[in-house]
Design a protein around this motif. Structure first.
Motif, PDB file in Angstrom:
ATOM      1  N   GLN A  81       0.824  -1.200   0.000  1.00  0.00           N
ATOM      2  CA  GLN A  81       0.000   0.000   0.000  1.00  0.00           C
ATOM      3  C   GLN A  81       0.865   1.259   0.000  1.00  0.00           C
ATOM      4  N   ALA A  82       1.940   1.234   0.769  1.00  0.00           N
ATOM      5  CA  ALA A  82       2.836   2.394   0.836  1.00  0.00           C
ATOM      6  C   ALA A  82       3.504   2.640  -0.506  1.00  0.00           C
ATOM      7  N   LEU A  83       3.960   1.566  -1.149  1.00  0.00           N
ATOM      8  CA  LEU A  83       4.602   1.725  -2.450  1.00  0.00           C
ATOM      9  C   LEU A  83       3.594   2.180  -3.512  1.00  0.00           C
ATOM     10  N   GLY A  84       2.365   1.689  -3.414  1.00  0.00           N
ATOM     11  CA  GLY A  84       1.325   2.147  -4.334  1.00  0.00           C
ATOM     12  C   GLY A  84       1.038   3.628  -4.164  1.00  0.00           C
ATOM     13  N   SER A  85       0.973   4.081  -2.918  1.00  0.00           N
ATOM     14  CA  SER A  85       0.767   5.509  -2.656  1.00  0.00           C
ATOM     15  C   SER A  85       1.950   6.332  -3.148  1.00  0.00           C
ATOM     16  N   ALA A  86       3.167   5.780  -3.024  1.00  0.00           N
ATOM     17  CA  ALA A  86       4.359   6.473  -3.507  1.00  0.00           C
ATOM     18  C   ALA A  86       4.304   6.643  -5.026  1.00  0.00           C
ATOM     19  N   VAL A  87       3.851   5.614  -5.721  1.00  0.00           N
ATOM     20  CA  VAL A  87       3.720   5.706  -7.184  1.00  0.00           C
ATOM     21  C   VAL A  87       2.723   6.797  -7.554  1.00  0.00           C
ATOM     22  N   ASP A  88       1.601   6.882  -6.835  1.00  0.00           N
ATOM     23  CA  ASP A  88       0.600   7.920  -7.103  1.00  0.00           C
ATOM     24  C   ASP A  88       1.185   9.318  -6.858  1.00  0.00           C
ATOM     25  N   LEU A  89       1.966   9.463  -5.792  1.00  0.00           N
ATOM     26  CA  LEU A  89       2.597  10.750  -5.499  1.00  0.00           C
ATOM     27  C   LEU A  89       3.599  11.119  -6.582  1.00  0.00           C
ATOM     28  N   LEU A  90       4.375  10.143  -7.027  1.00  0.00           N
ATOM     29  CA  LEU A  90       5.350  10.402  -8.093  1.00  0.00           C
ATOM     30  C   LEU A  90       4.644  10.794  -9.384  1.00  0.00           C
ATOM     31  N   LEU A  91       3.500  10.163  -9.645  1.00  0.00           N
ATOM     32  CA  LEU A  91       2.708  10.533 -10.827  1.00  0.00           C
ATOM     33  C   LEU A  91       2.260  11.988 -10.731  1.00  0.00           C
ATOM     34  N   LEU A  92       1.883  12.423  -9.527  1.00  0.00           N
ATOM     35  CA  LEU A  92       1.468  13.806  -9.329  1.00  0.00           C
ATOM     36  C   LEU A  92       2.631  14.768  -9.589  1.00  0.00           C
ATOM     37  N   ILE A  93       3.807  14.451  -9.057  1.00  0.00           N
ATOM     38  CA  ILE A  93       4.993  15.294  -9.273  1.00  0.00           C
ATOM     39  C   ILE A  93       5.351  15.337 -10.751  1.00  0.00           C
ATOM     40  N   LEU A  94       5.360  14.170 -11.386  1.00  0.00           N
ATOM     41  CA  LEU A  94       5.711  14.084 -12.804  1.00  0.00           C
ATOM     42  C   LEU A  94       4.729  14.873 -13.663  1.00  0.00           C
ATOM     43  N   SER A  95       3.443  14.737 -13.376  1.00  0.00           N
ATOM     44  CA  SER A  95       2.424  15.438 -14.161  1.00  0.00           C
ATOM     45  C   SER A  95       2.535  16.950 -13.977  1.00  0.00           C
ATOM     46  N   TRP A 121       1.917  20.848 -29.515  1.00  0.00           N
ATOM     47  CA  TRP A 121       0.850  19.855 -29.612  1.00  0.00           C
ATOM     48  C   TRP A 121       1.255  18.543 -28.937  1.00  0.00           C
ATOM     49  N   GLY A 122       2.510  18.139 -29.126  1.00  0.00           N
ATOM     50  CA  GLY A 122       2.975  16.920 -28.473  1.00  0.00           C
ATOM     51  C   GLY A 122       2.891  17.016 -26.965  1.00  0.00           C
ATOM     52  N   MET A 123       3.304  18.165 -26.422  1.00  0.00           N
ATOM     53  CA  MET A 123       3.221  18.370 -24.973  1.00  0.00           C
ATOM     54  C   MET A 123       1.757  18.434 -24.526  1.00  0.00           C
ATOM     55  N   GLY A 124       0.903  19.016 -25.347  1.00  0.00           N
ATOM     56  CA  GLY A 124      -0.518  19.066 -25.010  1.00  0.00           C
ATOM     57  C   GLY A 124      -1.119  17.668 -24.891  1.00  0.00           C
ATOM     58  N   PHE A 125      -0.758  16.797 -25.836  1.00  0.00           N
ATOM     59  CA  PHE A 125      -1.230  15.411 -25.760  1.00  0.00           C
ATOM     60  C   PHE A 125      -0.648  14.703 -24.537  1.00  0.00           C
ATOM     61  N   LEU A 126       0.600  15.024 -24.186  1.00  0.00           N
ATOM     62  CA  LEU A 126       1.207  14.407 -23.010  1.00  0.00           C
ATOM     63  C   LEU A 126       0.484  14.841 -21.734  1.00  0.00           C
ATOM     64  N   VAL A 127       0.114  16.116 -21.649  1.00  0.00           N
ATOM     65  CA  VAL A 127      -0.675  16.597 -20.508  1.00  0.00           C
ATOM     66  C   VAL A 127      -2.028  15.882 -20.474  1.00  0.00           C
ATOM     67  N   LEU A 128      -2.639  15.723 -21.644  1.00  0.00           N
ATOM     68  CA  LEU A 128      -3.916  15.006 -21.721  1.00  0.00           C
ATOM     69  C   LEU A 128      -3.755  13.570 -21.234  1.00  0.00           C
ATOM     70  N   SER A 129      -2.651  12.935 -21.616  1.00  0.00           N
ATOM     71  CA  SER A 129      -2.391  11.567 -21.169  1.00  0.00           C
ATOM     72  C   SER A 129      -2.254  11.501 -19.647  1.00  0.00           C
ATOM     73  N   CYS A 130      -1.602  12.510 -19.066  1.00  0.00           N
ATOM     74  CA  CYS A 130      -1.491  12.560 -17.597  1.00  0.00           C
ATOM     75  C   CYS A 130      -2.871  12.685 -16.960  1.00  0.00           C
ATOM     76  N   GLY A 131      -3.723  13.511 -17.550  1.00  0.00           N
ATOM     77  CA  GLY A 131      -5.085  13.652 -17.038  1.00  0.00           C
ATOM     78  C   GLY A 131      -5.840  12.326 -17.084  1.00  0.00           C
ATOM     79  N   PHE A 132      -5.696  11.604 -18.199  1.00  0.00           N
ATOM     80  CA  PHE A 132      -6.316  10.282 -18.294  1.00  0.00           C
ATOM     81  C   PHE A 132      -5.740   9.343 -17.234  1.00  0.00           C
ATOM     82  N   GLY A 133      -4.447   9.506 -16.936  1.00  0.00           N
ATOM     83  CA  GLY A 133      -3.813   8.679 -15.911  1.00  0.00           C
ATOM     84  C   GLY A 133      -4.443   8.882 -14.541  1.00  0.00           C
ATOM     85  N   PHE A 134      -4.713  10.137 -14.181  1.00  0.00           N
ATOM     86  CA  PHE A 134      -5.363  10.415 -12.902  1.00  0.00           C
ATOM     87  C   PHE A 134      -6.781   9.851 -12.876  1.00  0.00           C
ATOM     88  N   ALA A 135      -7.484   9.977 -14.001  1.00  0.00           N
ATOM     89  CA  ALA A 135      -8.836   9.405 -14.070  1.00  0.00           C
ATOM     90  C   ALA A 135      -8.787   7.893 -13.923  1.00  0.00           C
TER      91      ALA A 135
END
Length: 253
Positions: A81-95, A121-135
């Motif tokens: 659970q701790a490592l899973g939460s760490a991955v979510d936090l890292l995703l937040l920092i990365l995004s 446009w490439g960066m825009g799609f990457l931001v969109l991908s991050c948004g899909f990741g959070f969803a």
């Protein structure tokens, strides 16, 4: 690893996940380094945040796979659970870092107009991908709490399909500009071709979203999905056709 310790390639604890994550993350980091090099100089924290969060995330996924437990949506032991939460936090920092890079590209780049548009446009799609990741994380967590499989929508919809389908536009679009420059297409033709390529990517994202939300597998045939795929292919062909019909011109701006 697959040879030394064979596992089901599609399993949550198979080696496919860390291998693909490593390749995808590495190529994305190289692209982001290139994008940052084309942006106005700023403090050194941004590359370090991107690299640090990405490397640690891949490391955790690899360690969890080595331990034969899922890296995501694991409500087992406290460590998991701790490592899973760490991955979510890292995703937040990365995004957050990716969003900052995207905003910087909107303010200006040290690149020619065709590369500038491809970067934005490439960066825009990457931001969109991050948004899909959070969803994806929010949906999967809710499903897990309800006692259901976290990685499926309806009969066969795959939420990560939407997240992954546009994540590499930041590599593909600049690479396409590089190719059509080699073909000698002039600036007007390059920008027109790029617009069709961007539209093709957007339609591909719509296709992935359609398939997923309707509970279809990635390539399960259905009228709506077929129409979106046809439109995606048509825009891709137009991107090529524009380059072929343009008179050769100087490769520079």
């Amino acid at each position: 690893m697959q040879v030394a310790d064979p596992r089901d390639w599609g399993s949550p604890i198979g080696w496919r996940k860390p291998i693909l994550f490593g390749i995808s993350t590495g190529s994305t980091l190289l692209s982001l380094a290139w994008v940052i090099s084309k942006s106005p100089p700023r403090g050194p924290w941004l590359p370090w945040a991107l690299a640090g969060a990405s490397v640690i995330e891949v490391l955790i996924i690899t360690v969890q796979t080595w331990r034969s437990v899922p890296a995501h949506f694991n409500q087992g032991a406290v460590l998991d659970q701790a490592l899973g939460s760490a991955v979510d936090l890292l995703l937040l920092i990365l995004s957050a870092a990716i969003f900052v890079v995207w905003r910087r590209t909107l303010k200006g780049t040290m690149a020619d107009p065709d590369y500038t548009q491809a970067i934005r446009w490439g960066m825009g799609f990457l931001v969109l991908s991050c948004g899909f990741g959070f969803a994806l994380v929010a949906y999967g967590t809710a499903r897990l709490w309800a006692g259901h499989a976290p990685d499926i929508i309806g009969p066969a919809g795959v939420p990560k399909f939407v997240h992954g389908i546009v994540v590499h536009a930041v590599q593909v679009l600049p690479a396409w500009v590089w190719v059509i420059r080699l073909m000698g297409v002039d600036m007007t033709g390059r920008l027109t071709s790029l617009r069709y390529a961007v539209l093709s990517f957007a339609l591909l994202a719509c296709y992935a979203l359609w398939q997923t939300l309707n509970g279809y597998a990635r390539f399960h045939p259905n009228p709506g999905g077929t129409l979106l795929l046809a439109a995606t292919a048509a825009c891709g062909m137009l991107a090529i056709f524009v380059c072929l019909r343009k008179d050769p011109g100087p490769s520079g701006p």
